[in-house]
Design a protein around this motif. Structure first.
Motif, PDB file in Angstrom:
ATOM      1  N   LEU A  76       0.816  -1.207   0.000  1.00  0.00           N
ATOM      2  CA  LEU A  76       0.000   0.000   0.000  1.00  0.00           C
ATOM      3  C   LEU A  76       0.854   1.263   0.000  1.00  0.00           C
ATOM      4  CD1 LEU A  76      -2.892  -0.957   2.463  1.00  0.00           C
ATOM      5  CD2 LEU A  76      -2.894  -0.987  -0.033  1.00  0.00           C
ATOM      6  N   SER A  77       1.991   1.224   0.683  1.00  0.00           N
ATOM      7  CA  SER A  77       2.895   2.381   0.668  1.00  0.00           C
ATOM      8  C   SER A  77       3.442   2.615  -0.739  1.00  0.00           C
ATOM      9  CB  SER A  77       4.048   2.156   1.650  1.00  0.00           C
ATOM     10  OG  SER A  77       3.561   2.015   2.964  1.00  0.00           O
ATOM     11  N   TRP A  78       3.767   1.523  -1.426  1.00  0.00           N
ATOM     12  CA  TRP A  78       4.242   1.645  -2.805  1.00  0.00           C
ATOM     13  C   TRP A  78       3.154   2.231  -3.703  1.00  0.00           C
ATOM     14  CZ3 TRP A  78       2.364  -0.640  -7.280  1.00  0.00           C
ATOM     15  CH2 TRP A  78       3.154  -0.496  -8.419  1.00  0.00           C
ATOM     16  N   MET A  79       1.928   1.762  -3.536  1.00  0.00           N
ATOM     17  CA  MET A  79       0.825   2.276  -4.358  1.00  0.00           C
ATOM     18  C   MET A  79       0.569   3.748  -4.061  1.00  0.00           C
ATOM     19  SD  MET A  79      -3.053   0.806  -4.752  1.00  0.00           S
ATOM     20  CE  MET A  79      -2.421  -0.722  -5.460  1.00  0.00           C
ATOM     21  N   ALA A  80       0.643   4.139  -2.796  1.00  0.00           N
ATOM     22  CA  ALA A  80       0.438   5.545  -2.441  1.00  0.00           C
ATOM     23  C   ALA A  80       1.486   6.433  -3.101  1.00  0.00           C
ATOM     24  CB  ALA A  80       0.465   5.715  -0.928  1.00  0.00           C
ATOM     25  N   SER A 114      -6.552   3.332   3.573  1.00  0.00           N
ATOM     26  CA  SER A 114      -5.329   2.645   3.977  1.00  0.00           C
ATOM     27  C   SER A 114      -4.097   3.157   3.251  1.00  0.00           C
ATOM     28  CB  SER A 114      -5.479   1.134   3.729  1.00  0.00           C
ATOM     29  OG  SER A 114      -6.569   0.604   4.454  1.00  0.00           O
ATOM     30  N   LEU A 115      -4.280   3.914   2.178  1.00  0.00           N
ATOM     31  CA  LEU A 115      -3.133   4.410   1.419  1.00  0.00           C
ATOM     32  C   LEU A 115      -2.400   5.532   2.134  1.00  0.00           C
ATOM     33  CD1 LEU A 115      -4.626   4.531  -2.200  1.00  0.00           C
ATOM     34  CD2 LEU A 115      -3.081   2.823  -1.237  1.00  0.00           C
ATOM     35  N   HIS A 116      -3.080   6.227   3.046  1.00  0.00           N
ATOM     36  CA  HIS A 116      -2.484   7.405   3.679  1.00  0.00           C
ATOM     37  C   HIS A 116      -2.717   7.379   5.181  1.00  0.00           C
ATOM     38  CE1 HIS A 116      -1.964   9.179  -0.322  1.00  0.00           C
ATOM     39  NE2 HIS A 116      -3.207   8.819  -0.581  1.00  0.00           N
ATOM     40  N   ASP A 117      -1.831   8.039   5.883  1.00  0.00           N
ATOM     41  CA  ASP A 117      -1.988   8.247   7.317  1.00  0.00           C
ATOM     42  C   ASP A 117      -2.461   9.684   7.560  1.00  0.00           C
ATOM     43  OD1 ASP A 117      -1.073   5.683   8.013  1.00  0.00           O
ATOM     44  OD2 ASP A 117       1.012   6.347   7.824  1.00  0.00           O
ATOM     45  N   VAL A 118      -3.051   9.897   8.721  1.00  0.00           N
ATOM     46  CA  VAL A 118      -3.454  11.247   9.097  1.00  0.00           C
ATOM     47  C   VAL A 118      -2.196  12.047   9.428  1.00  0.00           C
ATOM     48  CG1 VAL A 118      -4.851  12.637  10.650  1.00  0.00           C
ATOM     49  CG2 VAL A 118      -5.607  10.339  10.019  1.00  0.00           C
ATOM     50  N   VAL A 119      -2.001  13.176   8.773  1.00  0.00           N
ATOM     51  CA  VAL A 119      -0.790  13.969   8.915  1.00  0.00           C
ATOM     52  C   VAL A 119      -0.945  14.949  10.062  1.00  0.00           C
ATOM     53  CG1 VAL A 119       0.752  15.594   7.760  1.00  0.00           C
ATOM     54  CG2 VAL A 119      -0.309  13.742   6.468  1.00  0.00           C
ATOM     55  N   GLU A 120       0.031  14.971  10.941  1.00  0.00           N
ATOM     56  CA  GLU A 120       0.033  15.928  12.047  1.00  0.00           C
ATOM     57  C   GLU A 120       0.555  17.279  11.560  1.00  0.00           C
ATOM     58  OE1 GLU A 120      -1.186  15.385  14.957  1.00  0.00           O
ATOM     59  OE2 GLU A 120      -1.595  13.252  14.634  1.00  0.00           O
ATOM     60  N   PRO A 121       0.087  18.382  12.138  1.00  0.00           N
ATOM     61  CA  PRO A 121       0.539  19.710  11.698  1.00  0.00           C
ATOM     62  C   PRO A 121       2.049  19.899  11.756  1.00  0.00           C
ATOM     63  CG  PRO A 121      -1.405  19.903  13.086  1.00  0.00           C
ATOM     64  CD  PRO A 121      -0.990  18.468  13.142  1.00  0.00           C
ATOM     65  N   SER A 159       1.477  22.701  -0.269  1.00  0.00           N
ATOM     66  CA  SER A 159       0.642  22.962   0.897  1.00  0.00           C
ATOM     67  C   SER A 159      -0.764  22.406   0.712  1.00  0.00           C
ATOM     68  CB  SER A 159       0.585  24.471   1.166  1.00  0.00           C
ATOM     69  OG  SER A 159      -0.249  24.751   2.264  1.00  0.00           O
ATOM     70  N   GLU A 160      -1.337  22.524  -0.497  1.00  0.00           N
ATOM     71  CA  GLU A 160      -2.686  22.027  -0.741  1.00  0.00           C
ATOM     72  C   GLU A 160      -2.738  20.507  -0.575  1.00  0.00           C
ATOM     73  OE1 GLU A 160      -6.064  21.966  -4.309  1.00  0.00           O
ATOM     74  OE2 GLU A 160      -4.185  23.095  -4.540  1.00  0.00           O
ATOM     75  N   TYR A 161      -1.694  19.842  -1.059  1.00  0.00           N
ATOM     76  CA  TYR A 161      -1.643  18.391  -0.919  1.00  0.00           C
ATOM     77  C   TYR A 161      -1.545  18.002   0.550  1.00  0.00           C
ATOM     78  CZ  TYR A 161      -0.269  13.578  -1.905  1.00  0.00           C
ATOM     79  OH  TYR A 161      -0.225  12.209  -1.966  1.00  0.00           O
ATOM     80  N   TYR A 162      -0.772  18.746   1.315  1.00  0.00           N
ATOM     81  CA  TYR A 162      -0.630  18.479   2.742  1.00  0.00           C
ATOM     82  C   TYR A 162      -1.963  18.621   3.466  1.00  0.00           C
ATOM     83  CZ  TYR A 162      -0.283  20.278   7.484  1.00  0.00           C
ATOM     84  OH  TYR A 162      -0.523  20.543   8.803  1.00  0.00           O
ATOM     85  N   HIS A 163      -2.673  19.703   3.192  1.00  0.00           N
ATOM     86  CA  HIS A 163      -3.921  19.966   3.905  1.00  0.00           C
ATOM     87  C   HIS A 163      -4.990  18.919   3.611  1.00  0.00           C
ATOM     88  CE1 HIS A 163      -3.111  23.630   6.046  1.00  0.00           C
ATOM     89  NE2 HIS A 163      -2.561  24.178   4.977  1.00  0.00           N
ATOM     90  N   ALA A 164      -4.850  18.165   2.538  1.00  0.00           N
ATOM     91  CA  ALA A 164      -5.848  17.149   2.206  1.00  0.00           C
ATOM     92  C   ALA A 164      -5.815  15.978   3.175  1.00  0.00           C
ATOM     93  CB  ALA A 164      -5.628  16.644   0.780  1.00  0.00           C
ATOM     94  N   PHE A 165      -4.679  15.771   3.858  1.00  0.00           N
ATOM     95  CA  PHE A 165      -4.519  14.582   4.691  1.00  0.00           C
ATOM     96  C   PHE A 165      -4.441  14.889   6.186  1.00  0.00           C
ATOM     97  CE2 PHE A 165      -2.593  13.633   0.554  1.00  0.00           C
ATOM     98  CZ  PHE A 165      -3.365  12.550   0.178  1.00  0.00           C
ATOM     99  N   VAL A 166      -4.647  16.136   6.570  1.00  0.00           N
ATOM    100  CA  VAL A 166      -4.705  16.460   7.992  1.00  0.00           C
ATOM    101  C   VAL A 166      -6.068  16.052   8.530  1.00  0.00           C
ATOM    102  CG1 VAL A 166      -3.091  18.383   7.760  1.00  0.00           C
ATOM    103  CG2 VAL A 166      -5.554  18.784   7.528  1.00  0.00           C
ATOM    104  N   CYS A 167      -6.232  16.188   9.831  1.00  0.00           N
ATOM    105  CA  CYS A 167      -7.544  15.931  10.421  1.00  0.00           C
ATOM    106  C   CYS A 167      -8.578  16.879   9.822  1.00  0.00           C
ATOM    107  CB  CYS A 167      -7.471  16.114  11.943  1.00  0.00           C
ATOM    108  SG  CYS A 167      -9.037  15.859  12.795  1.00  0.00           S
ATOM    109  N   ASN A 168      -9.701  16.319   9.392  1.00  0.00           N
ATOM    110  CA  ASN A 168     -10.758  17.052   8.692  1.00  0.00           C
ATOM    111  C   ASN A 168     -10.312  17.541   7.317  1.00  0.00           C
ATOM    112  OD1 ASN A 168     -12.751  16.838  10.746  1.00  0.00           O
ATOM    113  ND2 ASN A 168     -11.777  18.517  11.865  1.00  0.00           N
ATOM    114  N   GLY A 169      -9.296  16.897   6.742  1.00  0.00           N
ATOM    115  CA  GLY A 169      -8.839  17.250   5.407  1.00  0.00           C
ATOM    116  C   GLY A 169      -9.833  16.828   4.345  1.00  0.00           C
TER     117      GLY A 169
END
Length: 465
Positions: A339-343, A378-385, A394-404
């Motif tokens: 899954l990490s490879w696919m992500a 499962s492809l991504h983890d929740v990103v901490e600030p 930055s836009e890509y980052y904000h997609a995976f934060v909490c409530n992204g």
């Protein structure tokens, strides 16, 4: 071996898609993929552990000589149980909420629905029935709501074609209603448990898109209906030899059950404990109230003949096993590094969460919406600030934060995509089995307009997030 484990999951997905052709229950397929995947993983455990968890495994050994027994113990206690715990949280929550629904239904707390929706005007009946389904599925599980409402509708409407139209409206309302709350759909519950969303923000973001995805197909279905609908007289369902509750007792139980479910997000925010514990707490209180207001014991031998609970129990058990199987299968594939490879491949070649969302919607048309959503989660983890510097965009980052945006978009697309062909959701499958409906009929009458409504809802979601 990692390729073999991933291939088992893909083969399982193919069998899930072709369930109607193979007549093999998808819950059995999911459980097979999950269990066999972990057996194969632990057989080659040393290779996987050394590539994915080398430092943790070294600390676990504490200077001892590495052996095959040691690596199996490490996998069993430090890797496998983590995924079992995540799956168990969802399954226990479903078990608690389904039991709450069963207690309320046994005591006639939902009997008022028959009185509220009873009318000769076909479109009025359609909207009343659909609105009640939408609201109930936002608080209860969408499969349970669908089966309960389909059973009520089946007893009231003698005409099969009209039942198919009303049943299609029920499926769409249940999927859309369940999608805009964290407790109405297993996918939303998973997001909430993993800390990807908060309950209030999630509901506010998805309310308008879900309303669009629900209202447009419902309005279109009304065009197929005649001016008046024939209804049969409905006898009150048999409830064994338990005490008949009065109106106030039923209202009390309804407040405890549904009101308790509303309190679960607050419980989670205050205690930070898993939501399933709040659901079990509500269940225990409702159970005690049930024992108090029902002084006589229920006749179990006669109550097993009641149609609604039997259907609910069978369908819910299948759903819980399916959820467990999918989460275990995705867990073992994640541990192989696939899954990490696919992500990484998606981030390199696609680089757009909205393209991923559209793809998710189309996949969920044929594949179960929960399996589709979980695969994308499962492809991504929740990103901490604090990790913002690791992202160049930055836009890509904000997609995976909490409530992204990513989490909401995937949940919405998977849930609504499952309504396009009905086979993409367990609610749709329940309708197809109950009314012996064909996929072609469903798509010609409602599926294509559900697809258009999903696209409009996706646009609304894009504007909101």
């Amino acid at each position: 071996m990692g390729l073999i484990i991933a291939a088992i999951l893909l083969l399982g997905y193919i069998l899930i898609v072709t369930e109607r052709q193979t007549n093999i229950n998808k819950a059995a397929i999911a459980m097979f993929a999950g269990t066999v995947g972990w057996v194969l993983y632990i057989c080659y455990g040393t290779d996987f552990v050394m590539s994915q968890h080398q430092r943790e495994y070294t600390d676990f050994l504490g200077g001892a000589v590495p052996t095959s027994i040691a690596v199996k113990e490490y996998i069993a206690h430090n890797i496998f149980l983590k995924y079992v715990g995540k799956a168990a949280e969802i399954v226990l929550f479903l078990l608690a909420t389904m039991t709450i629904v069963e207690i309320l239904n046994n005591n006639g707390c939902f009997d008022f629905i028959r009185a509220w929706v009873r009318t000769r005007k076909s479109r009025k009946f359609l909207w009343l029935f659909s609105v009640i389904t939408f609201l109930l599925s936002a608080n209860l599980d969408n499969l349970t709501t669908t089966v309960m409402m389909l059973t009520i509708m089946h007893d009231m409407i003698p005409n099969r074609r009209q039942r198919m139209l009303y049943g299609s409206a029920v499926v769409i309302a249940a999927n859309c209603g369940g999608a805009f709350t964290v407790i109405g759909d297993p996918a939303g519950l998973v997001l909430w448990n993993m800390g990807a969303v908060t309950a209030t923000d999630y509901s506010l973001s998805l309310l308008l898109p879900c309303l669009i995805a629900w209202a447009l197909p419902t309005w279109w279905l009304g065009r197929y209906l005649p001016e008046r609908v024939e209804m049969e007289g409905v006898a009150m369902p048999y409830r064994g030899d338990d005490t008949n509750l009065n109106v106030w007792q039923r209202i009390l139980m309804l407040i405890v059950g549904i009101g308790g479910l509303w309190f679960i997000p607050t419980f989670h925010n205050i205690t930070k404990l898993s939501p399933f514990l709040g659901a079990l707490c509500v269940l225990s209180i409702l159970w005690i109230v049930n024992e108090v207001v029902n002084r006589k014991l229920m006749n179990v031998d006669q109550m097993i003949h009641r149609r609604v609970p039997r259907v609910l129990q069978y369908g819910v058990i299948q759903m819980m096993l399916f959820v467990m199987g999918v989460m275990l299968a995705l867990g073992v594939v994640n541990e192989t590094g696939a899954l990490s490879w696919m992500a990484r491949q998606i981030a390199e070649h696609v680089d757009s969460i909205w393209v991923e969302g559209i793809g998710t919607g189309f996949v969920s048309i044929v594949l179960d919406n929960f399996a589709t959503a979980m695969s994308m989660f499962s492809l991504h983890d929740v990103v901490e600030p604090v990790h913002q510097s690791s992202f160049s965009d930055s836009e890509y980052y904000h997609a995976f934060v909490c409530n992204g945006a990513y989490w909401k978009m995937i949940a919405f697309s998977a849930a609504i995509g499952g309504s396009v062909l009905a086979v993409g959701s367990m609610s749709g499958l329940a309708l197809m089995k109950m009314e012996k409906m064909h996929v072609g009929w469903y798509f010609r009458h409602v599926g294509w307009i559900a697809l258009a409504a999903w696209a409009l809802g996706l646009v609304a979601l894009w504007l909101l997030v």
